[in-house]
Design a protein around this motif. Structure first.
Motif, PDB file in Angstrom:
ATOM      1  N   SER A 165       1.554   6.428 -12.219  1.00 35.91           N
ATOM      2  CA  SER A 165       0.709   5.507 -12.985  1.00 35.91           C
ATOM      3  C   SER A 165       0.357   6.105 -14.349  1.00 35.91           C
ATOM      4  CB  SER A 165      -0.566   5.173 -12.204  1.00 35.91           C
ATOM      5  OG  SER A 165      -0.271   4.426 -11.038  1.00 35.91           O
ATOM      6  N   VAL A 166       0.060   7.409 -14.387  1.00 32.79           N
ATOM      7  CA  VAL A 166      -0.191   8.074 -15.664  1.00 32.79           C
ATOM      8  C   VAL A 166       1.048   7.978 -16.548  1.00 32.79           C
ATOM      9  CG1 VAL A 166      -0.638  10.298 -16.777  1.00 32.79           C
ATOM     10  CG2 VAL A 166      -1.909   9.663 -14.729  1.00 32.79           C
ATOM     11  N   ALA A 167       2.207   8.225 -15.954  1.00 31.13           N
ATOM     12  CA  ALA A 167       3.455   8.164 -16.715  1.00 31.13           C
ATOM     13  C   ALA A 167       3.694   6.768 -17.291  1.00 31.13           C
ATOM     14  CB  ALA A 167       4.622   8.574 -15.817  1.00 31.13           C
ATOM     15  N   LEU A 168       3.496   5.736 -16.469  1.00 29.39           N
ATOM     16  CA  LEU A 168       3.715   4.368 -16.932  1.00 29.39           C
ATOM     17  C   LEU A 168       2.737   3.998 -18.049  1.00 29.39           C
ATOM     18  CD1 LEU A 168       4.302   2.580 -13.503  1.00 29.39           C
ATOM     19  CD2 LEU A 168       6.019   3.059 -15.257  1.00 29.39           C
ATOM     20  N   ALA A 169       1.483   4.425 -17.891  1.00 25.65           N
ATOM     21  CA  ALA A 169       0.477   4.118 -18.917  1.00 25.65           C
ATOM     22  C   ALA A 169       0.845   4.779 -20.244  1.00 25.65           C
ATOM     23  CB  ALA A 169      -0.901   4.580 -18.446  1.00 25.65           C
ATOM     24  N   ALA A 219       3.897   1.950  -5.755  1.00 26.11           N
ATOM     25  CA  ALA A 219       2.594   1.290  -5.877  1.00 26.11           C
ATOM     26  C   ALA A 219       1.944   1.549  -7.229  1.00 26.11           C
ATOM     27  CB  ALA A 219       1.664   1.773  -4.765  1.00 26.11           C
ATOM     28  N   ALA A 220       2.604   2.315  -8.095  1.00 29.66           N
ATOM     29  CA  ALA A 220       2.011   2.710  -9.370  1.00 29.66           C
ATOM     30  C   ALA A 220       1.840   1.512 -10.297  1.00 29.66           C
ATOM     31  CB  ALA A 220       2.880   3.765 -10.042  1.00 29.66           C
ATOM     32  N   GLN A 221       0.821   1.598 -11.161  1.00 29.17           N
ATOM     33  CA  GLN A 221       0.525   0.544 -12.129  1.00 29.17           C
ATOM     34  C   GLN A 221       0.141   1.179 -13.457  1.00 29.17           C
ATOM     35  OE1 GLN A 221      -2.697  -1.460 -10.078  1.00 29.17           O
ATOM     36  NE2 GLN A 221      -1.336  -3.024  -9.271  1.00 29.17           N
ATOM     37  N   ALA A 222       0.658   0.646 -14.531  1.00 32.12           N
ATOM     38  CA  ALA A 222       0.334   1.166 -15.857  1.00 32.12           C
ATOM     39  C   ALA A 222      -1.129   0.950 -16.209  1.00 32.12           C
ATOM     40  CB  ALA A 222       1.233   0.516 -16.906  1.00 32.12           C
TER      41      ALA A 222
END
Length: 374
Positions: free
Chosen positions: A18-22, A130-133
């Motif tokens: 999620s950190v990476a996507l953000a 399950a990750a989200q930006a």
């Protein structure tokens, strides 16, 4: 405050990915590393960054390295990353801070470049899928710099948290662990204890047909990953034990009062006619007061909203149509909760809005053909 342009994520689970996507969404160059290469490849396939097979080949690859793994592994991974000189600044996202800091000191890590941290956001589902930006949008990101930590390192990690949409809050490791025991770790254990009462050996399946939104609300977070939560609770055992013991004492007292009334033991009845009802009512009142203190939307002051209940058909596009109607009427929906009717193709959307907008929203809902409760 300049966002780090190059970031290495070590550990591509839910939070790390999620950190990476953000950061990718903000234009950062992101590199990924995980002890399980398949997990790192999945994160890369989701657009989280480029896989780095071996840290020994990654010297100077990043401005900031983010260590995203359970607290028991942070110290050794920090040492390995610093030995390879992969970044200028190092931080972690473990939900416990005292243990990783103690390990880092014992292992002789460079504390000048290390900023212990913890974004207070997550989901019940684990893993990169399950990750989200937007996972950290408006959420608190605790920074726990040490006496040795350089101001430049703190500034870099603060900028990283802001780039992810979070709100940085500075504290110390001991205070952090004590308060997350209250607001995160003990609530998880309480939810698990309640969910455990739903086991087939304890409750027949027919009983769960009566389950409403209250049970779902109380037990939702109990679906978290067992291995991860075992490590978290063990790493913060003392503070969590204090909170759980206090909760258990309140529940045990309530159980005793209720049992006295149920047994007709001659105990003095309270105003409601049940033994100990005064004590139970006091606990309920304290619970209401506690809920009122929980920060409101975007971490601001709690606000009183008006609840508007709208009956909805369970079909595609219905929720979007409802939101569009509210938007066209100039009403902002502050929060929403859905409750489905067992056995029926309908449900109820409970909309939280500002009290002065209730009449406007009710008129708009009726005009759109939704049954509403005035």
């Amino acid at each position: 405050m300049t966002m780090p342009g190059r970031v290495l994520i070590v550990g591509t689970g839910l939070v790390g990915t999620s950190v990476a996507l953000a950061l990718r969404a903000k234009g950062a160059e992101v590199f990924l590393r995980d002890f399980d290469p398949a997990v790192a490849r999945l994160a890369a396939d989701l657009g989280a960054g480029v896989v780095v097979p071996d840290l020994r080949d990654a010297k100077g690859i990043a401005d900031v390295a983010v260590l995203a793994m359970p607290p028991a592994y942070v110290g050794q991974e920090l040492l390995a990353a610093q030995d390879c000189a992969v970044a200028d600044v190092y931080t972690d996202v473990a939900s416990v801070k005292v243990l990783p800091v103690a390990q880092a000191r014992e292992l002789g890590c460079d504390l000048d470049t290390y900023v212990p941290a913890h974004p207070l956001a997550g989901r019940e589902r684990p893993g990169p899928a399950a990750a989200q930006a937007d996972l950290f949008l408006g959420r608190t990101w605790a920074l726990c710099p040490l006496p040795e930590t350089s101001p430049g390192a703190v500034a870099a990690v603060t900028a990283l948290a802001v780039a992810c949409g979070a709100v940085p809050v500075t504290t110390d490791p001991e205070t952090h662990d004590r308060w997350v025991a209250l607001v995160s770790h003990a609530p998880h254990l309480v939810a698990v204890a309640m969910a455990a009462r739903l086991a087939p050996s304890a409750v027949p399946g027919d009983a769960l047909k009566l389950a409403g939104q209250g049970l779902r609300d109380v037990t939702r977070i109990a679906a978290g990953d067992t291995a991860l939560w075992t490590q978290i609770l063990s790493a913060n055992a003392g503070p969590v034990a204090e909170v759980v013991a206090a909760v258990a004492e309140d529940l045990a007292a309530a159980a005793r009062f209720l049992a006295q009334g149920a047994s007709g033991s001659g105990a003095v009845a309270g105003p409601g006619g049940v033994a100990g009802s005064g004590e139970v009512a006091a606990l309920l009142d304290q619970g209401q007061a506690g809920v009122a203190r929980i920060p409101g939307k975007h971490g601001g002051q709690p606000r009183n909203f008006r609840l508007v209940q709208v009956v909805m058909a369970d079909r595609p596009g219905e929720l979007a149509r409802l939101f569009n109607a509210a938007g066209a009427a100039g009403v902002n929906i502050e929060d929403v909760r859905l409750e489905h009717s067992p056995g029926l193709p309908v449900g109820v959307a409970e909309l939280s809005i500002r009290p002065e907008q209730a009449g406007t929203l009710l008129d708009a809902m009726e005009a759109g053909g939704w049954p509403v409760r005035r």
